[in-house]
Design an enzyme around this catalytic site. Structure first.
Site, PDB file in Angstrom:
ATOM      1  N   SER A 261       0.835  -1.195   0.000  1.00  0.00           N
ATOM      2  CA  SER A 261       0.000   0.000   0.000  1.00  0.00           C
ATOM      3  C   SER A 261       0.869   1.243   0.000  1.00  0.00           C
ATOM      4  O   SER A 261       2.086   1.172   0.214  1.00  0.00           O
ATOM      5  CB  SER A 261      -0.903   0.014   1.239  1.00  0.00           C
ATOM      6  OG  SER A 261      -0.124   0.342   2.369  1.00  0.00           O
ATOM      7  N   LYS A 262       0.227   2.371  -0.201  1.00  0.00           N
ATOM      8  CA  LYS A 262       0.927   3.651  -0.213  1.00  0.00           C
ATOM      9  C   LYS A 262       1.611   3.882   1.143  1.00  0.00           C
ATOM     10  O   LYS A 262       2.709   4.395   1.210  1.00  0.00           O
ATOM     11  CB  LYS A 262      -0.090   4.756  -0.503  1.00  0.00           C
ATOM     12  CG  LYS A 262       0.480   6.142  -0.422  1.00  0.00           C
ATOM     13  CD  LYS A 262      -0.482   7.140  -0.993  1.00  0.00           C
ATOM     14  CE  LYS A 262      -0.385   8.508  -0.361  1.00  0.00           C
ATOM     15  NZ  LYS A 262       0.912   8.896   0.141  1.00  0.00           N
ATOM     16  N   ARG A 263       0.922   3.444   2.189  1.00  0.00           N
ATOM     17  CA  ARG A 263       1.472   3.632   3.533  1.00  0.00           C
ATOM     18  C   ARG A 263       2.812   2.909   3.733  1.00  0.00           C
ATOM     19  O   ARG A 263       3.682   3.381   4.432  1.00  0.00           O
ATOM     20  CB  ARG A 263       0.470   3.172   4.592  1.00  0.00           C
ATOM     21  CG  ARG A 263      -0.506   4.252   4.985  1.00  0.00           C
ATOM     22  CD  ARG A 263      -1.306   3.851   6.196  1.00  0.00           C
ATOM     23  NE  ARG A 263      -1.975   2.568   5.983  1.00  0.00           N
ATOM     24  CZ  ARG A 263      -3.118   2.423   5.320  1.00  0.00           C
ATOM     25  NH1 ARG A 263      -3.716   3.481   4.824  1.00  0.00           N
ATOM     26  NH2 ARG A 263      -3.660   1.235   5.156  1.00  0.00           N
ATOM     27  N   GLY A 265       5.053   2.506   1.517  1.00  0.00           N
ATOM     28  CA  GLY A 265       6.056   3.370   0.892  1.00  0.00           C
ATOM     29  C   GLY A 265       6.453   4.494   1.824  1.00  0.00           C
ATOM     30  O   GLY A 265       7.642   4.768   2.020  1.00  0.00           O
ATOM     31  N   ASP A 266       5.450   5.134   2.431  1.00  0.00           N
ATOM     32  CA  ASP A 266       5.731   6.249   3.341  1.00  0.00           C
ATOM     33  C   ASP A 266       6.552   5.760   4.544  1.00  0.00           C
ATOM     34  O   ASP A 266       7.502   6.394   4.970  1.00  0.00           O
ATOM     35  CB  ASP A 266       4.420   6.866   3.870  1.00  0.00           C
ATOM     36  CG  ASP A 266       3.606   7.472   2.734  1.00  0.00           C
ATOM     37  OD1 ASP A 266       4.206   7.756   1.672  1.00  0.00           O
ATOM     38  OD2 ASP A 266       2.382   7.649   2.900  1.00  0.00           O
TER      39      ASP A 266
END
Ligand code: GLU
Length: 509
Positions: A261-263, A265-266
């Site tokens: 998920s994008k999270r 990556g963060d």
């Protein structure tokens, strides 16, 4: 393969294209090219609620950056357009009518409130063969009532009339036969009168059929929709020309636990989008591979191996190699772990391959950002600077750390090295070295190296002490590429200046 290969990448412009979507586009492209087929880019923008401005342009720019070429699409044109679903309303309306006329679909008037009430009343309520007659639709109401409601302007949807109790088989080229019973499916909404638009399912099937798509290659998250799609093909009478299905494995978190998920990556500090994305609503900026210094060839190579392998342990493959080697037989069923360290490794490898002149061009904006007056340096100088150190970096941006001394003379000297390498007699040695350097006619590496080393040997000085101190004055620390490559590039005047500055400034306390 008898039929011409035609594939499509069909993103919805609901935000930035996720790296998983990019992989889907890539596999479609590789497959099409390998078979001498065509690749369509279709914009699936029927969900007006989720439309995000700029998303379509982002998709185009991402594919162009990665070298994924589209044969037919909004910008390219083609014989089967329009390629944007919101421009195909007439086509969908006509096809909805075909289903209604053939009793494969029906009109339903149930309001969201009525549906909610029903869900409260009946546990696990599903709109299907067992419940549809208790609802407000063209199967339970008379034709006159239906016509009247429509004439009154009442909003309706068209639902697919699914026959229960049938085994529906999806032939997936990666997964084999996937069978599910039609009784578990609900009568999916295919069209909404409120915005005169079809839903994803109808538009997707109609377009794949009309655009003569031979293979539907898409992410695993669409597998649950596939039985419905098979039934729709049958309902239209198109079962004979149904495309082959290929559902690609999920991209998993780096530890393999769940979907990427994008999270993630963060949290872990790597991009999950091809390009930087500026969210038009929140203003939030998400990092992209391009802006993080990845080369598109490295991203393509990295993504190609997330869910596919060439059957041997070859890792470095150009787009042409991938086109030649790609095969669905070597796509995995199970999810692919997103190993971003491997992504860095690929970038490192590709930086070694890139032409130094191109690398220098990519490095220039970073030099400018660091305050270097690039106009004072020849292209040749920058090219030689990057070629000297590129084997030490994973990213173009990292070149600054290892070349900055070639653009800015040291003003500080690494403390540890000073402690270890700057002895009492060093200033005198360096002053003597300056004389040797000044006396050199030819300052090239080939000439300066034997001259300086010869002087050290002849005088019986300690090689390590002299050379390390020399390096310390020129570089600011005892690291870096070959010393005489550095001095050749800096030139005599600058080298001498730095040694003298070192003598002046390096103080051991
Ligand atoms: N519009 C869908 C998406 O956003 C397409 C799925 C498919 O390829 O059928 O991914």
């Amino acid at each position: 393969m008898s039929q011409k290969v035609r594939v499509r990448f069909a993103p919805s412009p609901t935000g930035p294209l996720h790296i998983g979507g990019v992989r889907t586009a890539l596999y479609n492209y590789l497959f099409a090219r390998q078979h001498g087929g065509e690749m369509i880019l279709r914009i699936e923008d029927t969900d007006s609620q989720r439309f995000v401005p700029g998303a379509e342009q982002y998709i185009n720019e991402s594919l162009a950056w990665l070298g994924i070429k589209i044969d037919e699409g909004v910008s390219e044109g083609g014989a089967y357009g329009p390629y944007k679903q919101s421009e195909r309303r007439d086509i969908y309306r006509e096809h909805v009518k075909m289903l209604l006329d053939n009793d494969k679909a029906y009109i339903a008037f149930d309001t969201p409130e009525e549906l909610d009430a029903k869900r409260q009343e009946v546990a696990n309520f599903q709109y299907d063969a067992s419940t549809r007659l208790s609802m407000r639709n063209s199967l339970s109401l008379s034709k006159e009532e239906v016509d009247q409601l429509i004439a009154n302007g009442e909003k309706y949807v068209v639902r697919f009339k699914i026959e229960p109790g049938r085994d529906v088989v999806v032939n997936d080229l990666i997964r084999g036969k996937v069978t599910i019973n039609s009784s578990v499916l609900d009568d999916k909404v295919l069209y909404k009168s409120a915005d005169d638009l079809p839903t994803y399912h109808l538009a997707n099937i109609v377009d794949d059929h009309l655009m003569l798509v031979s293979h539907v290659i898409r992410g695993e998250e669409w597998l649950p929709s596939a039985p419905l799609h098979v039934l729709l093909y049958e309902a239209f009478g198109w079962a004979d020309t149904m495309p082959a299905f290929v559902h690609l494995p999920l991209l998993l978190k780096p530890d393999g636990k769940g979907k990427l998920s994008k999270r993630d990556g963060d949290r872990l500090g790597f991009p999950v989008f091809p390009l930087e994305w500026h969210d038009p609503k929140s203003g939030e900026i998400s990092s992209g591979y391009r802006e993080s210094g990845y080369l598109p060839e490295a991203v393509v190579n990295f993504l190609a191996l997330l869910g596919w392998n060439p059957g041997d342990d070859t890792e470095i493959m150009s787009m042409d190699d991938l086109i030649a080697k790609f095969s669905l037989d070597h796509c995995s069923k199970s999810g692919a772990k997103f190993d971003f360290e491997k992504g860095k490794w690929f970038n490192h490898k590709y930086i070694q391959e890139v032409d130094n002149a191109l690398l220098a061009e990519m490095f220039k904006p970073i030099l400018v950002e660091k305050g270097v007056a690039v106009e004072n340096y020849s292209d040749e100088y920058i090219i030689r600077a990057v070629s000297m150190v590129k084997d030490r970096v994973n990213f173009v941006r990292d070149l600054w750390d290892v070349t900055s001394f070639l653009f800015v003379a040291p003003v500080e000297y690494d403390e540890k090295s000073v402690k270890k390498r700057w002895k009492e007699d060093t200033p005198a040695l360096m002053t003597e070295l300056v004389e040797v350097l000044r006396g050199l006619e030819d300052f090239s590496c080939a000439a300066a190296e034997p001259a300086v080393l010869g002087w050290i040997t002849e005088k019986g000085y300690h090689m390590g002490n002299v050379m390390n101190a020399f390096r310390l004055t020129v570089v600011g620390e005892c690291k870096g590429p070959h010393m005489f490559d550095i001095t050749e590039l800096l030139g005599k005047e600058e080298t001498v200046k730095r040694v003298l500055a070192g003598v002046e400034n390096i103080k051991k306390d």
